[in-house]
Design an enzyme around this catalytic site. Structure first.
Site, PDB file in Angstrom:
ATOM      1  CB  SER A 289      -3.222   3.882  -0.316  1.00  0.00           C
ATOM      2  OG  SER A 289      -2.526   4.340   0.801  1.00  0.00           O
TER       3      SER A 289
ATOM      4  CE  LYS B 145       1.262   2.479  -0.181  1.00  0.00           C
ATOM      5  NZ  LYS B 145       0.193   3.213   0.529  1.00  0.00           N
TER       6      LYS B 145
ATOM      7  CB  SER C  27      -1.854   0.018   1.910  1.00  0.00           C
ATOM      8  OG  SER C  27      -1.898   1.197   1.132  1.00  0.00           O
TER       9      SER C  27
ATOM     10  CE  LYS D 181      -2.643   0.053  -2.041  1.00  0.00           C
ATOM     11  NZ  LYS D 181      -3.636   0.181  -0.948  1.00  0.00           N
TER      12      LYS D 181
END
Ligand SMILES: *[C@@H]1O[C@H](CO)[C@@H](O)[C@H](O)[C@H]1NC(C)=O
Ligand SMILES: *[C@@H]1O[C@H](CO)[C@@H](O)[C@H](O)[C@H]1NC(C)=O
Ligand SMILES: *[C@@H]1O[C@H](CO)[C@@H](O)[C@H](O)[C@H]1NC(C)=O
Ligand SMILES: *[C@@H]1O[C@H](CO)[C@@H](O)[C@H](O)[C@H]1NC(C)=O
Length: 498
Positions: free
Chosen positions: A81, A84, A322, A435
């Site tokens: 993720s 992203k 997320s 993140k």
């Protein structure tokens, strides 16, 4: 009494003055190496794991980056993720924080709420990831004064090409987190099925939440109600290209009704069943329902429109939790505005045009990454730590975002989102904006450490950017690499400029 007060004061002082070690920038590399070499020994958590790491320090007064540590920083990894970051920064730069996605409901003539008959209501999905069941309830309420509707039409043609991400695995697509990003989605293309135990030996009853869901989703119920206090073994199975789901296993009698969140694999049929039922429940007769194009029937009257929250709120949500389908939708929205003549709109899938928009917007050397989807579920994302750290460094130092709004959308250590339960009571608490990324064999973290808050402007306090990706984690210790990543971040949170 006096003694108690004195003790209390001492206690407070102790708490306030808790200080952490300070680490010189020149010691960072050696200390990371020793964490990694210990962890990589046979029998320890990172044995066999590959790491890619970049650590840079930013000097506010000179606006220069100094590299403190690199390990495989230009090697390809699967970042999960953390992918992203590429998608969300690009839509942030190009669409702006105030952008809203619209879902118009067209009619063949002006709608005037006096039981008049309509030839059609045509709904055009345009990539609002926040569109939910309440939006539909509002729309059904709005149209409740129509007499009848000849044709209820959904136009889901806003994107070109198959909406199913090419390299997602079947296990992902049949789970709630891997729902399909279509232009019109209700509740992120997921729905709930309820399984209620009956008498031991008899099948449980299956029920749904909203009108029309039962006609949308036929169920083959092979499950049974088991003896009280036996294990719950209920499973839901999907078959490719089948409208049915199969429910099997056993639910103990006397246990509570269970709820399963499942993806909506045919979003157009779902919309027509559920919105059609809502209109009928409001006294409107629906003669035909169909998947079509609002263009064929004309765009004359936009009678109703659902408006998404502004992009800043949607980005904040996406990065905090997320959310995969929001990120995939952002990728496709980027594709709809792509102007590259080498990627013709009529023949290039919208998500590919979105990936091209990301490349041209970020301007990061394309030898440093190959992006395959918007959210990171695909194992065909090959991204270097250097590319990821460049994205965060770029958005932090970008003159177009002087208040660091984008950084403020990221999860904060021990405070919010996917970092809420990490770094509690450490020197990194509250100062890491990053993140996360996690899937089988993969853990990653990319972001910035701001020791003095998001608006810090004291040039004597270092700003540390980092990207850490772990791949090929041993399946027996999967996830146990996270404490090692956190140990490195805690170390970085103690770096001083002196
Ligand atoms: C080395 O790894 C072991 C096992 O994970 C751990 O208990 C120990 O604290 C580590 N030593 C150092 C110096 O990090
Ligand atoms: C469909 O309608 C849109 C206006 O919203 C227009 O831009 C587009 O050219 C139309 N396409 C066709 C095939 O008529
Ligand atoms: C992001 O969302 C959280 C949780 O809803 C909220 O507390 C925070 O203020 C939001 N931040 C921004 C910058 O919008
Ligand atoms: C963090 O510290 C506080 C105060 O000392 C304590 O109450 C809490 O349990 C600690 N939490 C964790 C997760 O260590």
């Amino acid at each position: 009494m006096k003694l108690q007060i004195v003790i209390l004061i001492c206690f407070v002082l102790l708490n306030v003055t808790t200080s952490y070690a300070s680490i010189s920038p020149s010691d960072v590399a050696g200390q990371i190496e020793s964490i990694l070499s210990n962890c990589s020994m046979a029998g320890n958590n990172c044995y066999g794991t590959s790491f890619g790491i970049v650590v840079d320090m930013y000097d506010l007064s000179t606006q220069q980056f100094t590299n403190l540590y690199n390990l495989n920083d230009e090697m390809d990894f699967t970042p999960a993720s953390s992918t992203k970051l590429l998608t969300t920064t690009t839509i942030f730069y190009t669409f702006g924080e105030d952008f809203v996605a619209l879902t118009p409901f067209f009619t063949d003539k002006p709608y005037n709420a006096d039981k008049e008959d309509l030839d059609f209501i045509c709904v055009k999905g345009q990539g609002d990831p926040s569109f939910n069941i309440n939006s539909l309830v509002d729309a059904a309420q709005f149209f409740s004064k129509a007499g009848s509707v000849n044709n209820l039409i959904i136009d889901n043609t806003f994107y070109q090409g198959d909406p199913v991400p090419q390299n997602w695995e079947w296990a992902d697509l049949t789970s709630g987190y891997g729902a399909i990003p279509t232009p019109l989605m209700i509740n992120e293309n997921t729905m709930n099925v309820f399984i209620n135990p009956t008498n031991q030996g008899a099948p449980p009853t299956i029920s749904f939440q909203y009108p029309g869901e039962d006609t949308y989703l036929p169920v083959i119920n092979l499950a049974t109600t088991g003896a009280p206090n036996t294990p719950n073994t209920i499973q839901i199975r999907f078959r490719p290209a089948s409208p049915f789901i199969t429910i099997m296993g056993s639910i103990p009698s006397g246990s509570a009704k269970m709820s399963k969140n499942i993806p909506i694999l045919n979003p157009e049929a779902y919309f027509l069943n559920v919105f059609g039922s809502m209109l009928k429940d409001n006294g409107v007769t629906i003669r035909n329902t169909m998947v079509g194009s609002c263009n064929n029937t004309g765009y004359d009257y936009k009678s109703f429109q659902v408006v998404s929250p502004p992009l800043n709120q949607m980005l904040n949500y996406t990065l905090l939790v997320s959310d995969n389908i929001y990120a995939e939708t952002f990728l496709r929205l980027l594709g709809t505005t792509n102007t590259n003549p080498n990627l013709p709109a009529a023949t290039t899938p919208t998500y590919l045009r979105g990936l091209d928009t990301i490349q041209s917007t970020l301007g990061i050397d394309t030898t440093l990454y190959t992006q395959d989807d918007g959210c990171g579920l695909s194992r065909q994302n090959f991204i270097t730590p250097k590319a990821l750290v460049s994205v965060v460094e770029g958005v932090y130092t970008n003159a177009g975002d002087p208040n660091h709004d984008f950084i403020s959308f990221l999860p904060v250590s021990a405070v919010s989102g996917t970092l809420k339960r990490r770094f509690i009571n450490t020197s990194a608490q509250g100062i890491v904006h990053a993140k996360t990324g996690s899937m089988t064999g993969v853990d990653s973290l990319t972001g910035v450490i701001l020791q003095d808050g998001i608006h810090q402007n004291d040039p004597n306090i270092p700003i540390i950017f980092f990207s850490i990706i772990a791949n090929n984690e041993n399946s027996q210790v999967n996830g146990k690499v996270i404490p090692i990543i956190d140990e490195i971040i805690v170390l970085l949170s103690q770096v001083t400029s002196f």
